[in-house]
Design a protein around this motif. Sequence first.
Motif, PDB file in Angstrom:
ATOM      1  N   ALA A   1      12.913 -14.895 -20.047  1.00 16.20           N
ATOM      2  CA  ALA A   1      13.878 -13.776 -20.172  1.00 16.20           C
ATOM      3  C   ALA A   1      13.302 -12.762 -19.007  1.00 16.20           C
ATOM      4  N   VAL A   2      14.522 -12.227 -18.446  1.00 18.15           N
ATOM      5  CA  VAL A   2      14.163 -11.285 -17.284  1.00 18.15           C
ATOM      6  C   VAL A   2      14.940 -10.005 -17.829  1.00 18.15           C
ATOM      7  N   PRO A   3      14.233  -8.853 -17.847  1.00 19.61           N
ATOM      8  CA  PRO A   3      12.677  -8.742 -18.048  1.00 19.61           C
ATOM      9  C   PRO A   3      12.058  -9.462 -19.158  1.00 19.61           C
ATOM     10  N   ARG A   4      10.826 -10.125 -19.163  1.00 18.24           N
ATOM     11  CA  ARG A   4      10.439 -10.716 -20.231  1.00 18.24           C
ATOM     12  C   ARG A   4      10.335 -10.233 -21.595  1.00 18.24           C
ATOM     13  N   ASP A   5       9.884  -8.817 -21.808  1.00 20.76           N
ATOM     14  CA  ASP A   5       9.916  -8.130 -23.016  1.00 20.76           C
ATOM     15  C   ASP A   5       9.455  -6.771 -22.503  1.00 20.76           C
ATOM     16  N   VAL A   6       9.439  -6.095 -23.772  1.00 21.84           N
ATOM     17  CA  VAL A   6       9.058  -4.767 -23.380  1.00 21.84           C
ATOM     18  C   VAL A   6       7.516  -4.450 -22.977  1.00 21.84           C
ATOM     19  N   THR A   7       7.073  -5.301 -23.206  1.00 23.70           N
ATOM     20  CA  THR A   7       5.302  -5.286 -22.434  1.00 23.70           C
ATOM     21  C   THR A   7       5.397  -5.142 -21.047  1.00 23.70           C
ATOM     22  N   VAL A   8       6.350  -5.369 -20.190  1.00 27.29           N
ATOM     23  CA  VAL A   8       6.273  -5.102 -18.912  1.00 27.29           C
ATOM     24  C   VAL A   8       6.285  -3.555 -18.409  1.00 27.29           C
ATOM     25  N   LEU A   9       6.706  -2.743 -19.531  1.00 27.06           N
ATOM     26  CA  LEU A   9       6.278  -1.307 -19.242  1.00 27.06           C
ATOM     27  C   LEU A   9       4.969  -1.036 -19.611  1.00 27.06           C
ATOM     28  N   VAL A  10       4.210  -0.219 -18.642  1.00 24.22           N
ATOM     29  CA  VAL A  10       2.900   0.108 -18.892  1.00 24.22           C
ATOM     30  C   VAL A  10       2.578   0.790 -20.412  1.00 24.22           C
TER      31      VAL A  10
ATOM     32  N   CYS B   1       4.121   0.386 -23.075  1.00 26.00           N
ATOM     33  CA  CYS B   1       4.526  -0.554 -24.303  1.00 26.00           C
ATOM     34  C   CYS B   1       3.698  -1.904 -23.879  1.00 26.00           C
ATOM     35  N   SER B   2       2.430  -1.832 -23.322  1.00 27.50           N
ATOM     36  CA  SER B   2       1.667  -3.328 -23.128  1.00 27.50           C
ATOM     37  C   SER B   2       1.338  -3.820 -24.508  1.00 27.50           C
ATOM     38  N   LYS B   3       1.179  -3.127 -25.257  1.00 26.90           N
ATOM     39  CA  LYS B   3       0.559  -3.612 -26.650  1.00 26.90           C
ATOM     40  C   LYS B   3       1.647  -3.725 -27.672  1.00 26.90           C
ATOM     41  N   ASP B   4       3.015  -3.698 -27.371  1.00 31.31           N
ATOM     42  CA  ASP B   4       3.942  -3.644 -28.510  1.00 31.31           C
ATOM     43  C   ASP B   4       4.046  -4.971 -28.970  1.00 31.31           C
ATOM     44  N   PRO B   5       4.355  -5.176 -30.152  1.00 30.62           N
ATOM     45  CA  PRO B   5       4.471  -6.618 -30.670  1.00 30.62           C
ATOM     46  C   PRO B   5       5.762  -7.438 -30.388  1.00 30.62           C
ATOM     47  N   ARG B   6       6.628  -6.619 -30.067  1.00 31.01           N
ATOM     48  CA  ARG B   6       8.260  -7.233 -29.874  1.00 31.01           C
ATOM     49  C   ARG B   6       8.472  -8.033 -28.551  1.00 31.01           C
ATOM     50  N   THR B   7       7.571  -9.276 -28.624  1.00 31.30           N
ATOM     51  CA  THR B   7       7.497  -9.935 -27.329  1.00 31.30           C
ATOM     52  C   THR B   7       8.395 -11.397 -27.419  1.00 31.30           C
TER      53      THR B   7
ATOM     54  N   ARG C   1      15.884 -12.764 -39.735  1.00 30.30           N
ATOM     55  CA  ARG C   1      16.549 -11.843 -40.523  1.00 30.30           C
ATOM     56  C   ARG C   1      15.591 -10.923 -40.978  1.00 30.30           C
ATOM     57  N   GLY C   2      15.900  -9.537 -41.094  1.00 27.62           N
ATOM     58  CA  GLY C   2      14.771  -8.672 -41.255  1.00 27.62           C
ATOM     59  C   GLY C   2      14.853  -7.261 -40.374  1.00 27.62           C
ATOM     60  N   THR C   3      13.821  -6.964 -40.610  1.00 24.07           N
ATOM     61  CA  THR C   3      13.536  -5.606 -39.974  1.00 24.07           C
ATOM     62  C   THR C   3      12.066  -5.466 -39.487  1.00 24.07           C
ATOM     63  N   ASP C   4      11.298  -6.335 -39.637  1.00 19.00           N
ATOM     64  CA  ASP C   4       9.957  -6.421 -39.244  1.00 19.00           C
ATOM     65  C   ASP C   4       9.768  -6.504 -37.789  1.00 19.00           C
ATOM     66  N   ASP C   5       9.250  -5.680 -37.171  1.00 21.19           N
ATOM     67  CA  ASP C   5       8.885  -5.509 -35.777  1.00 21.19           C
ATOM     68  C   ASP C   5       7.992  -6.615 -35.171  1.00 21.19           C
ATOM     69  N   GLN C   6       7.235  -7.085 -36.058  1.00 15.75           N
ATOM     70  CA  GLN C   6       6.210  -8.368 -35.672  1.00 15.75           C
ATOM     71  C   GLN C   6       7.210  -9.482 -35.390  1.00 15.75           C
ATOM     72  N   HIS C   7       8.492  -9.607 -35.880  1.00 21.91           N
ATOM     73  CA  HIS C   7       9.317 -10.634 -35.519  1.00 21.91           C
ATOM     74  C   HIS C   7      10.407 -10.548 -34.917  1.00 21.91           C
ATOM     75  N   MET C   8      10.372  -9.439 -33.995  1.00 20.34           N
ATOM     76  CA  MET C   8      11.622  -9.211 -33.132  1.00 20.34           C
ATOM     77  C   MET C   8      11.184  -9.281 -31.546  1.00 20.34           C
ATOM     78  N   TRP C   9      12.256  -9.145 -30.725  1.00 16.78           N
ATOM     79  CA  TRP C   9      12.078  -9.364 -29.203  1.00 16.78           C
ATOM     80  C   TRP C   9      12.700  -7.949 -28.771  1.00 16.78           C
ATOM     81  N   LEU C  10      12.235  -7.153 -27.615  1.00 19.55           N
ATOM     82  CA  LEU C  10      12.658  -6.070 -27.317  1.00 19.55           C
ATOM     83  C   LEU C  10      12.499  -6.173 -25.912  1.00 19.55           C
TER      84      LEU C  10
END
Length: 87
Positions: A28-37, A39-45, A55-64
């Motif tokens: 992906a371009v941009p790869r994910d939210v961790t390209v932002l300083v 948000c470097s530890k954000d789990p949504r990769t 399905r669901g709303t758990d951030d641990q299983h989403m991409w942003l």
Amino acid sequence: PHYVGLNGITLYDANNEQIPLTANNVQAVPRDVTVLVECSKDPRTLPKLIDGWNRGTDDQHMWLAPFGSGKPNFIYLIFEEPVAVSR
């Protein structure tokens, strides 16, 4: 800032069988939210797009990813050989 996100991607072949996806198949371009300083530890990769929890709303299983600033976002699905995808 603005963001775009997905819970997951699942593809099916011409026989309606799920096409297995690995980290080698998705970029992906941009790869994910961790390209932002900040948000470097954000789990949504990027790997969360193909972790099977679509399905669901758990951030641990989403991409942003960051969205805006006049640049488009892209998700690439890459295969070593041609693959028929169902509609």
